[in-house]
Motif scaffolding. Sequence first.
Motif, PDB file in Angstrom:
ATOM      1  N   GLY A   1       4.046 -19.989 -51.052  1.00 40.79           N
ATOM      2  CA  GLY A   1       3.004 -20.920 -51.339  1.00 40.79           C
ATOM      3  C   GLY A   1       1.768 -19.991 -51.426  1.00 40.79           C
ATOM      4  O   GLY A   1       1.709 -18.788 -52.098  1.00 40.79           O
ATOM      5  N   ARG A   2       0.526 -20.388 -50.666  1.00 45.17           N
ATOM      6  CA  ARG A   2      -0.517 -19.458 -50.729  1.00 45.17           C
ATOM      7  C   ARG A   2      -0.470 -18.565 -49.368  1.00 45.17           C
ATOM      8  O   ARG A   2      -1.655 -17.686 -49.297  1.00 45.17           O
ATOM      9  CB  ARG A   2      -1.969 -20.073 -50.431  1.00 45.17           C
ATOM     10  CG  ARG A   2      -2.204 -21.035 -51.626  1.00 45.17           C
ATOM     11  CD  ARG A   2      -3.108 -22.035 -51.647  1.00 45.17           C
ATOM     12  NE  ARG A   2      -3.813 -22.392 -49.943  1.00 45.17           N
ATOM     13  CZ  ARG A   2      -4.806 -22.988 -50.160  1.00 45.17           C
ATOM     14  NH1 ARG A   2      -5.501 -23.511 -50.904  1.00 45.17           N
ATOM     15  NH2 ARG A   2      -5.126 -23.290 -48.711  1.00 45.17           N
ATOM     16  N   VAL A   3       0.444 -18.307 -48.705  1.00 45.96           N
ATOM     17  CA  VAL A   3       0.585 -17.691 -47.440  1.00 45.96           C
ATOM     18  C   VAL A   3       1.256 -16.392 -47.759  1.00 45.96           C
ATOM     19  O   VAL A   3       2.552 -16.414 -48.457  1.00 45.96           O
ATOM     20  CB  VAL A   3       1.019 -18.306 -46.417  1.00 45.96           C
ATOM     21  CG1 VAL A   3       1.207 -17.399 -44.961  1.00 45.96           C
ATOM     22  CG2 VAL A   3       0.352 -19.541 -45.929  1.00 45.96           C
ATOM     23  N   THR A   4       1.030 -15.305 -47.290  1.00 52.03           N
ATOM     24  CA  THR A   4       1.753 -13.902 -47.367  1.00 52.03           C
ATOM     25  C   THR A   4       2.258 -13.609 -46.000  1.00 52.03           C
ATOM     26  O   THR A   4       1.835 -13.651 -45.104  1.00 52.03           O
ATOM     27  CB  THR A   4       0.640 -12.652 -47.606  1.00 52.03           C
ATOM     28  OG1 THR A   4       0.032 -13.130 -48.858  1.00 52.03           O
ATOM     29  CG2 THR A   4       1.387 -11.582 -47.814  1.00 52.03           C
ATOM     30  N   ARG A   5       3.795 -13.521 -46.190  1.00 53.70           N
ATOM     31  CA  ARG A   5       4.463 -13.328 -44.806  1.00 53.70           C
ATOM     32  C   ARG A   5       5.244 -11.924 -44.938  1.00 53.70           C
ATOM     33  O   ARG A   5       5.618 -11.646 -45.987  1.00 53.70           O
ATOM     34  CB  ARG A   5       5.594 -14.252 -44.762  1.00 53.70           C
ATOM     35  CG  ARG A   5       4.913 -15.794 -44.474  1.00 53.70           C
ATOM     36  CD  ARG A   5       4.314 -15.815 -43.314  1.00 53.70           C
ATOM     37  NE  ARG A   5       3.736 -17.012 -42.978  1.00 53.70           N
ATOM     38  CZ  ARG A   5       2.832 -17.515 -42.052  1.00 53.70           C
ATOM     39  NH1 ARG A   5       2.203 -16.478 -41.532  1.00 53.70           N
ATOM     40  NH2 ARG A   5       2.494 -18.653 -41.947  1.00 53.70           N
ATOM     41  N   ILE A   6       5.338 -11.378 -43.747  1.00 51.99           N
ATOM     42  CA  ILE A   6       6.257  -9.920 -43.729  1.00 51.99           C
ATOM     43  C   ILE A   6       7.354 -10.604 -42.556  1.00 51.99           C
ATOM     44  O   ILE A   6       6.906 -11.057 -41.622  1.00 51.99           O
ATOM     45  CB  ILE A   6       5.083  -8.924 -42.931  1.00 51.99           C
ATOM     46  CG1 ILE A   6       4.161  -8.690 -44.118  1.00 51.99           C
ATOM     47  CG2 ILE A   6       6.084  -7.682 -42.768  1.00 51.99           C
ATOM     48  CD1 ILE A   6       2.978  -7.615 -43.507  1.00 51.99           C
ATOM     49  N   SER A   7       8.416 -10.186 -43.086  1.00 55.52           N
ATOM     50  CA  SER A   7       9.583 -10.603 -42.108  1.00 55.52           C
ATOM     51  C   SER A   7       9.315  -9.471 -40.851  1.00 55.52           C
ATOM     52  O   SER A   7       8.869  -8.225 -41.052  1.00 55.52           O
ATOM     53  CB  SER A   7      10.849 -10.253 -42.630  1.00 55.52           C
ATOM     54  OG  SER A   7      11.153  -8.827 -42.717  1.00 55.52           O
ATOM     55  N   LEU A   8       9.778 -10.131 -39.831  1.00 53.71           N
ATOM     56  CA  LEU A   8       9.839  -9.207 -38.279  1.00 53.71           C
ATOM     57  C   LEU A   8      10.563  -8.035 -38.417  1.00 53.71           C
ATOM     58  O   LEU A   8      10.231  -6.820 -38.011  1.00 53.71           O
ATOM     59  CB  LEU A   8      10.451 -10.205 -37.029  1.00 53.71           C
ATOM     60  CG  LEU A   8      10.415  -9.616 -35.729  1.00 53.71           C
ATOM     61  CD1 LEU A   8       8.932  -9.089 -35.488  1.00 53.71           C
ATOM     62  CD2 LEU A   8      10.572 -10.429 -34.703  1.00 53.71           C
ATOM     63  N   GLU A   9      11.750  -8.334 -39.326  1.00 55.77           N
ATOM     64  CA  GLU A   9      12.599  -7.076 -39.279  1.00 55.77           C
ATOM     65  C   GLU A   9      12.018  -5.941 -40.086  1.00 55.77           C
ATOM     66  O   GLU A   9      11.954  -4.827 -39.850  1.00 55.77           O
ATOM     67  CB  GLU A   9      13.945  -7.584 -40.042  1.00 55.77           C
ATOM     68  CG  GLU A   9      14.802  -6.450 -40.067  1.00 55.77           C
ATOM     69  CD  GLU A   9      16.193  -6.912 -40.718  1.00 55.77           C
ATOM     70  OE1 GLU A   9      16.919  -6.069 -41.435  1.00 55.77           O
ATOM     71  OE2 GLU A   9      16.367  -8.115 -40.885  1.00 55.77           O
ATOM     72  N   ASP A  10      11.095  -6.346 -41.222  1.00 56.61           N
ATOM     73  CA  ASP A  10      10.506  -5.516 -42.046  1.00 56.61           C
ATOM     74  C   ASP A  10       9.708  -4.604 -41.280  1.00 56.61           C
ATOM     75  O   ASP A  10       9.266  -3.391 -41.440  1.00 56.61           O
ATOM     76  CB  ASP A  10      10.000  -6.014 -43.215  1.00 56.61           C
ATOM     77  CG  ASP A  10      11.013  -6.519 -44.387  1.00 56.61           C
ATOM     78  OD1 ASP A  10      12.134  -5.740 -44.386  1.00 56.61           O
ATOM     79  OD2 ASP A  10      10.546  -7.049 -45.231  1.00 56.61           O
ATOM     80  N   ALA A  11       8.798  -5.539 -40.350  1.00 59.02           N
ATOM     81  CA  ALA A  11       7.588  -5.070 -39.817  1.00 59.02           C
ATOM     82  C   ALA A  11       8.315  -4.001 -38.773  1.00 59.02           C
ATOM     83  O   ALA A  11       7.708  -2.621 -38.536  1.00 59.02           O
ATOM     84  CB  ALA A  11       6.862  -5.906 -39.021  1.00 59.02           C
ATOM     85  N   LYS A  12       9.228  -4.384 -38.015  1.00 58.15           N
ATOM     86  CA  LYS A  12       9.852  -3.498 -37.024  1.00 58.15           C
ATOM     87  C   LYS A  12      10.458  -2.211 -37.553  1.00 58.15           C
ATOM     88  O   LYS A  12      10.107  -0.917 -36.973  1.00 58.15           O
ATOM     89  CB  LYS A  12      11.149  -4.044 -36.285  1.00 58.15           C
ATOM     90  CG  LYS A  12      10.763  -5.096 -35.194  1.00 58.15           C
ATOM     91  CD  LYS A  12      11.527  -5.731 -34.640  1.00 58.15           C
ATOM     92  CE  LYS A  12      11.260  -6.691 -33.455  1.00 58.15           C
ATOM     93  NZ  LYS A  12      12.408  -7.276 -32.751  1.00 58.15           N
ATOM     94  N   ASN A  13      10.950  -2.238 -38.831  1.00 54.76           N
ATOM     95  CA  ASN A  13      11.580  -0.974 -39.487  1.00 54.76           C
ATOM     96  C   ASN A  13      10.416  -0.128 -39.917  1.00 54.76           C
ATOM     97  O   ASN A  13      10.593   0.928 -39.643  1.00 54.76           O
ATOM     98  CB  ASN A  13      12.304  -1.462 -40.462  1.00 54.76           C
ATOM     99  CG  ASN A  13      13.812  -2.117 -40.450  1.00 54.76           C
ATOM    100  OD1 ASN A  13      14.297  -2.008 -38.972  1.00 54.76           O
ATOM    101  ND2 ASN A  13      14.451  -2.885 -41.203  1.00 54.76           N
TER     102      ASN A  13
END
Length: 53
Positions: free
Chosen positions: A24-36
């Motif tokens: 939708g209008r929200v940008t999300r980063i997966s926890l796995e992508d952030a940890k990596n």
Amino acid sequence: MYSVSAATLYRMIADGKIEARKIGRVTRISLEDAKNFFASCPKMETRGKYNRS
């Protein structure tokens, strides 16, 4: 979680350093992508008064 500002995250996304998804209008980063991403960053070397070894 990592104390990074929204502006820094958007810059990292724009530079292709980390992946994000739009929901939708929200940008999300997966926890796995952030940890990596943060695991791939070089460790900071400490010297002087911050060196506790």
